[in-house]
Design an enzyme around this catalytic site. Sequence first.
Site, PDB file in Angstrom:
ATOM      1  N   HIS A   6       0.683  -1.085   0.238  1.00  0.00           N
ATOM      2  CA  HIS A   6      -0.024  -0.015  -0.445  1.00  0.00           C
ATOM      3  C   HIS A   6       1.251   1.266   0.000  1.00  0.00           C
ATOM      4  O   HIS A   6       1.985   1.263   0.533  1.00  0.00           O
ATOM      5  CB  HIS A   6      -0.565  -0.117   0.985  1.00  0.00           C
ATOM      6  CG  HIS A   6      -2.303  -0.726   1.410  1.00  0.00           C
ATOM      7  ND1 HIS A   6      -2.052  -1.848   2.701  1.00  0.00           N
ATOM      8  CD2 HIS A   6      -2.784  -1.913   0.179  1.00  0.00           C
ATOM      9  CE1 HIS A   6      -2.789  -2.293   2.171  1.00  0.00           C
ATOM     10  NE2 HIS A   6      -3.244  -2.862   1.135  1.00  0.00           N
ATOM     11  N   ASP A  45      -7.018  -5.991  -2.228  1.00  0.00           N
ATOM     12  CA  ASP A  45      -5.287  -6.276  -2.342  1.00  0.00           C
ATOM     13  C   ASP A  45      -4.913  -7.306  -3.771  1.00  0.00           C
ATOM     14  O   ASP A  45      -3.863  -7.763  -4.131  1.00  0.00           O
ATOM     15  CB  ASP A  45      -4.502  -7.010  -0.662  1.00  0.00           C
ATOM     16  CG  ASP A  45      -4.569  -5.775  -0.285  1.00  0.00           C
ATOM     17  OD1 ASP A  45      -3.998  -4.160  -0.386  1.00  0.00           O
ATOM     18  OD2 ASP A  45      -3.912  -5.611   0.782  1.00  0.00           O
ATOM     19  N   LYS A  82       5.474   6.208   7.063  1.00  0.00           N
ATOM     20  CA  LYS A  82       5.846   5.052   8.118  1.00  0.00           C
ATOM     21  C   LYS A  82       6.757   5.303   8.610  1.00  0.00           C
ATOM     22  O   LYS A  82       7.411   4.404   8.357  1.00  0.00           O
ATOM     23  CB  LYS A  82       5.123   4.032   7.355  1.00  0.00           C
ATOM     24  CG  LYS A  82       3.131   4.604   6.397  1.00  0.00           C
ATOM     25  CD  LYS A  82       2.852   3.327   5.762  1.00  0.00           C
ATOM     26  CE  LYS A  82       1.723   3.076   5.030  1.00  0.00           C
ATOM     27  NZ  LYS A  82       1.244   1.957   4.871  1.00  0.00           N
ATOM     28  N   TYR A  94       1.861   2.195  13.507  1.00  0.00           N
ATOM     29  CA  TYR A  94       2.622   2.024  12.523  1.00  0.00           C
ATOM     30  C   TYR A  94       2.288   4.312  12.745  1.00  0.00           C
ATOM     31  O   TYR A  94       1.358   4.530  12.360  1.00  0.00           O
ATOM     32  CB  TYR A  94       2.457   2.111  11.421  1.00  0.00           C
ATOM     33  CG  TYR A  94       1.590   1.962  10.803  1.00  0.00           C
ATOM     34  CD1 TYR A  94       1.574   3.041  10.295  1.00  0.00           C
ATOM     35  CD2 TYR A  94       0.869   0.971  11.375  1.00  0.00           C
ATOM     36  CE1 TYR A  94      -0.414   3.198   8.970  1.00  0.00           C
ATOM     37  CE2 TYR A  94       0.231   0.862   9.783  1.00  0.00           C
ATOM     38  CZ  TYR A  94      -0.254   1.559   9.221  1.00  0.00           C
ATOM     39  OH  TYR A  94      -1.687   1.065   8.821  1.00  0.00           O
TER      40      TYR A  94
END
Length: 187
Positions: A62, A170, A72, A132
């Site tokens: 992603h 996905d 991130k 994250y």
Amino acid sequence: MQVESFDIAGIKLLVPRHIGDERGYFAETFREDVFLKECSDVKFVQDNESRSVRAGTIRGLHFQSEPHAQGKLVRCTAGALFDVAVDIREGSPTYGQWVGEVLTPDNGKQLWVPAGFAHGFCTLEPDTVISYKVTGYYNAECDKGLRWDDPAIGIRWPEIADSETLSPKDRIQPMLADLPAYFTWER
């Protein structure tokens, strides 16, 4: 805190020092001064967390495109995961190359994945939790992805990786060859 670099510019591995005794340990998991010096001059705006029940769960790859791109800072707070970042900066000498690291609560490692990289992971244990920090808020229109098993990238996923755990989103992500140039490499 120790900060390590990779052959792919921009990605960093942060390894906090654990000070421990028979009770456990203490660690500084983030220091703005160290991060600014060693990684990037960014502002984190949100913390995210996800839990995966099954070992072998695959999430990703992603990223968010401009104008809502996200960096991130990833860590594992329970279980274990194999964390991956893929360079998708058009013109980069490492375009399409990847870095992978095993993150666990015990090793304390954190992966800095700047904007311009696709991110994904595979859980290595049941009930794995990933946490994250991100540098941009979620934006559905800029939410993009890349095929997790693209042979042109050649990620060496753990044997436990189970494609049956992929989300519907996905399962239909594009291959690198079909990905528009969302990011351009800057020296």
